[in-house]
Motif scaffolding. Structure first.
Motif, PDB file in Angstrom:
ATOM      1  N   LYS A 184       6.677  -5.435 -13.021  1.00 30.22           N
ATOM      2  CA  LYS A 184       6.292  -5.214 -11.625  1.00 30.22           C
ATOM      3  C   LYS A 184       6.930  -3.946 -11.083  1.00 30.22           C
ATOM      4  O   LYS A 184       6.306  -3.197 -10.320  1.00 30.22           O
ATOM      5  N   ARG A 213       4.834  -0.899  -9.534  1.00 30.28           N
ATOM      6  CA  ARG A 213       5.091  -0.429  -8.168  1.00 30.28           C
ATOM      7  C   ARG A 213       5.408   1.066  -8.170  1.00 30.28           C
ATOM      8  O   ARG A 213       4.928   1.809  -7.301  1.00 30.28           O
ATOM      9  N   LYS A 261       2.950  -1.015   0.229  1.00 29.73           N
ATOM     10  CA  LYS A 261       3.792  -2.052   0.811  1.00 29.73           C
ATOM     11  C   LYS A 261       3.001  -3.334   1.046  1.00 29.73           C
ATOM     12  O   LYS A 261       3.515  -4.436   0.845  1.00 29.73           O
ATOM     13  N   PHE A 278       2.622  -4.898  -2.637  1.00 35.15           N
ATOM     14  CA  PHE A 278       3.820  -5.385  -3.328  1.00 35.15           C
ATOM     15  C   PHE A 278       4.788  -6.129  -2.417  1.00 35.15           C
ATOM     16  O   PHE A 278       5.758  -6.716  -2.899  1.00 35.15           O
ATOM     17  N   GLY A 279       4.541  -6.107  -1.123  1.00 39.45           N
ATOM     18  CA  GLY A 279       5.394  -6.816  -0.194  1.00 39.45           C
ATOM     19  C   GLY A 279       6.645  -6.034   0.175  1.00 39.45           C
ATOM     20  O   GLY A 279       6.970  -5.020  -0.442  1.00 39.45           O
ATOM     21  N   TYR A 280       7.338  -6.501   1.183  1.00 41.57           N
ATOM     22  CA  TYR A 280       8.567  -5.843   1.628  1.00 41.57           C
ATOM     23  C   TYR A 280       9.367  -6.791   2.508  1.00 41.57           C
ATOM     24  O   TYR A 280       8.840  -7.774   3.035  1.00 41.57           O
ATOM     25  N   LYS A 284       4.887 -10.952   2.144  1.00 45.99           N
ATOM     26  CA  LYS A 284       4.902 -11.402   0.749  1.00 45.99           C
ATOM     27  C   LYS A 284       3.998 -10.529  -0.111  1.00 45.99           C
ATOM     28  O   LYS A 284       3.020  -9.968   0.353  1.00 45.99           O
ATOM     29  N   SER A 285       4.365 -10.443  -1.378  1.00 49.90           N
ATOM     30  CA  SER A 285       3.583  -9.662  -2.324  1.00 49.90           C
ATOM     31  C   SER A 285       2.243 -10.341  -2.606  1.00 49.90           C
ATOM     32  O   SER A 285       2.150 -11.580  -2.634  1.00 49.90           O
ATOM     33  N   ARG A 286       1.214  -9.545  -2.811  1.00 50.50           N
ATOM     34  CA  ARG A 286      -0.098 -10.079  -3.203  1.00 50.50           C
ATOM     35  C   ARG A 286      -0.337  -9.949  -4.705  1.00 50.50           C
ATOM     36  O   ARG A 286      -1.352 -10.400  -5.214  1.00 50.50           O
TER      37      ARG A 286
END
Length: 293
Positions: free
Chosen positions: A78, A82, A96, A99-101, A113-115
């Motif tokens: 991952k 990214r 962002k 991948f979320g943050y 949340k990450s997708r």
């Protein structure tokens, strides 16, 4: 949270990871803080149940209490994806969002949340995975023959940058076996995310992707291959997928159907469209990138 729970579509992509050079995946820090290294000149490969290893004066392991399978952590993969997405796309908000943050400094920037989820990668061939649980190969608690079967070693003599003299030789464990990982991706907006993944596959074919440790010493060059690609189309959300339907077939076993209507129609990519050829892309890849600007 409501936006995260709402599912418009989902993608399941299985990738084969082919090492083009020796692959060395190990713990980022093998010893606990405050402990001295038990084998500072021997770098061991990562397995699911790390144990103690100790090398003798000839550089051979005389103690190996590791158990489980050799694997590549999903977090390693991952992180690679990214980094590549960040390089490819100038739109930081897109990366962002994918991948979320964590929460930002402002009140408006809350955690997301990450997708996209990448599974730990294990050996591609299931028969080889069974070797790690063969009682005859792991019965000696001090010597794991199952791991030894798939691991080789290479010695390297580093040069001290200050004295320009050779220091103690380092010995690296590595494997050249193929691995398998799965990518799960929820709520693609316009297939831009899948385009990015195919860009990474292209880069790997061009020899631009390395993972693991000691990449500057020639380790870790890999190539990705598409083993399987499935896309779930949910009721009322079929419009975006229509231009790709000709390249897929319905997986009736995994689909959910009531009467004559699909609540979830699982489409799997036809075999003839799985191969990625940079010089002669297939029709699915051409359709996928037809709207790239």
């Amino acid at each position: 949270m409501k936006e995260f729970l709402k599912l418009d579509n989902k993608l399941n992509l299985e990738l084969k990871i082919k090492p083009l050079s020796p692959l060395c995946i190990k713990l980022s820090k093998e010893e606990k803080e405050g402990e001295e290294s038990k084998s500072s000149t021997y770098s061991t490969i990562l397995v699911t149940e790390q144990g103690e290893t100790k090398a003798n004066n000839t550089g051979e392991l005389e103690l190996d209490t590791r158990k489980g399978e050799i694997y590549i952590p999903g977090s390693t993969l991952k992180g690679l994806f990214r980094d590549r997405f960040t390089t490819m796309y100038k739109d930081n908000s897109f990366v962002k969002n994918l991948f979320g943050y964590t929460e930002g400094n402002s009140e408006d920037e809350k955690a997301r949340k990450s997708r996209i989820f990448l599974q730990d990668a294990f050996f591609f061939e299931n028969e080889k995975r069974k070797n790690f649980y063969d009682i005859d190969k792991i019965k000696d608690s001090n010597k794991n023959e199952a791991i030894k079967e798939f691991v080789s070693s290479r010695s390297i003599t580093p040069i001290d940058h200050f004295s320009s003299k050779a220091v103690a030789p380092l010995k690296f464990e590595y494997t050249t076996e193929d691995f398998r990982t799965e990518i799960f991706l929820n709520n693609m907006s316009d297939f831009k995310e899948l385009q990015g993944i195919y860009f990474i596959i292209r880069d790997s074919i061009n020899g631009e992707i390395r993972i693991g440790n000691s990449k500057t010493r020639g380790f870790g060059q890999i190539e990705f291959e598409v083993s399987d690609l499935r896309y779930s189309v949910f009721y009322g959300k079929e419009e975006n997928f229509k231009k790709f339907e000709q390249f897929f077939e319905i997986d009736e076993e995994k689909s959910t159907k009531i009467a004559d209507k699909y609540l979830e129609k699982v489409m799997k990519l036809k075999t003839e469209y799985k191969k990625v050829d940079i010089k002669d892309p297939n029709e699915f890849i051409k359709a996928l990138f037809s709207e790239v600007k």
